[in-house]
Design a protein around this motif. Structure first.
Motif, PDB file in Angstrom:
ATOM      1  N   GLU A 123       0.751  -1.422  -0.043  1.00 30.56           N
ATOM      2  CA  GLU A 123       0.216  -0.037  -0.422  1.00 30.56           C
ATOM      3  C   GLU A 123       1.296   1.456  -0.031  1.00 30.56           C
ATOM      4  O   GLU A 123       0.749   2.650  -0.656  1.00 30.56           O
ATOM      5  CB  GLU A 123      -0.621   0.167   1.298  1.00 30.56           C
ATOM      6  N   GLY A 124       1.823   0.900   0.918  1.00 30.77           N
ATOM      7  CA  GLY A 124       3.174   2.121   0.757  1.00 30.77           C
ATOM      8  C   GLY A 124       3.357   2.286  -0.713  1.00 30.77           C
ATOM      9  O   GLY A 124       4.219   3.883  -0.668  1.00 30.77           O
ATOM     10  N   ALA A 125       3.966   1.341  -0.916  1.00 32.11           N
ATOM     11  CA  ALA A 125       3.685   1.566  -2.703  1.00 32.11           C
ATOM     12  C   ALA A 125       3.736   2.160  -3.469  1.00 32.11           C
ATOM     13  O   ALA A 125       3.750   2.016  -4.963  1.00 32.11           O
ATOM     14  CB  ALA A 125       4.754   0.276  -2.855  1.00 32.11           C
ATOM     15  N   GLY A 126       2.241   2.176  -3.339  1.00 31.57           N
ATOM     16  CA  GLY A 126       1.024   2.748  -4.234  1.00 31.57           C
ATOM     17  C   GLY A 126      -0.087   1.874  -4.797  1.00 31.57           C
ATOM     18  O   GLY A 126       0.031   1.424  -5.839  1.00 31.57           O
ATOM     19  N   LEU A 127       0.607   0.601  -4.909  1.00 29.41           N
ATOM     20  CA  LEU A 127       0.144  -0.709  -5.598  1.00 29.41           C
ATOM     21  C   LEU A 127      -0.731  -1.224  -5.216  1.00 29.41           C
ATOM     22  O   LEU A 127      -2.180  -2.082  -5.862  1.00 29.41           O
ATOM     23  CB  LEU A 127       1.657  -1.976  -5.696  1.00 29.41           C
TER      24      LEU A 127
END
Length: 200
Positions: A123-127
């Motif tokens: 989620e932090g990587a925007g996936l």
């Protein structure tokens, strides 16, 4: 560039996808098959053309299941996923394989030795985006890239874990996972497919 008009290119609609596909070949696209294909590609024109040959396999799979990308599309969408820790990568592959049921996904993650919380890194990587009831991928092609980047053995293992984790009453989904996990003819998968057909 202030003041210049901007054109934001969004995904193609289902009707536009049909036009693109029919301009590329003579094949007919029934409504249900086209809708399933449009969902899997997210309306991306390059994906629509590249994956047109996968339409029959997609139509045979349960709704909301991934297609494995190849080539340039795979490279474009998989960079962030490849940078994740092994734990987050395992949880993300399981989610990419089947995010239909969060409880089942949690059971599959536990069986794999990771927690659902590992998805916070993705989620932090925007996936992905995590909610109380679902793991939502940023785009269908991100999900397809995660699934496509995994090796065949890793995908089979993910399907096997999910086959054991889905609700007992979901015979068709369980049968599909067992079939995807099989190498060659598989009696348990065939028996479950037969049971799913009887149930239907």
């Amino acid at each position: 560039f202030a003041g210049l008009p901007t054109l934001h290119l969004g995904p193609l609609t289902v009707d536009s996808a049909r036009t693109l596909l029919e301009s590329a070949g003579p094949e007919r696209w029934p409504a249900a098959r086209l809708a399933r294909f449009h969902e899997a590609t997210g309306g991306n024109p390059l994906a629509i053309l590249d994956l047109a040959g996968e339409a029959e396999r997609l139509a045979a799979a349960p709704p909301h299941t991934p297609v494995a990308l190849t080539g340039a599309l795979l490279a474009a969408y998989s960079r962030k996923a490849l940078a994740l820790s092994p734990e987050a990568g395992t949880a993300l592959l399981l989610a990419a394989t089947d995010n239909h049921d969060l409880a089942a996904l949690g059971r599959a993650c536990k069986a794999a030795g990771v927690g659902l919380a590992a998805l916070q890194e993705a989620e932090g990587a925007g996936l992905v985006r995590l909610t109380d009831s679902a793991v939502e991928f940023h785009h269908p092609l991100v999900r397809a890239a995660v699934y496509g980047e995994a090796g065949a053995a890793a995908r089979r293992e993910a399907h096997l874990l999910l086959a054991s984790a889905v609700e007992a009453g979901e015979l068709d989904r369980r049968a599909w996972h067992l079939a995807e996990a099989a190498v060659g003819p598989d009696d348990p998968a065939a028996a479950l497919l037969d049971a799913a057909a009887e149930d239907a």
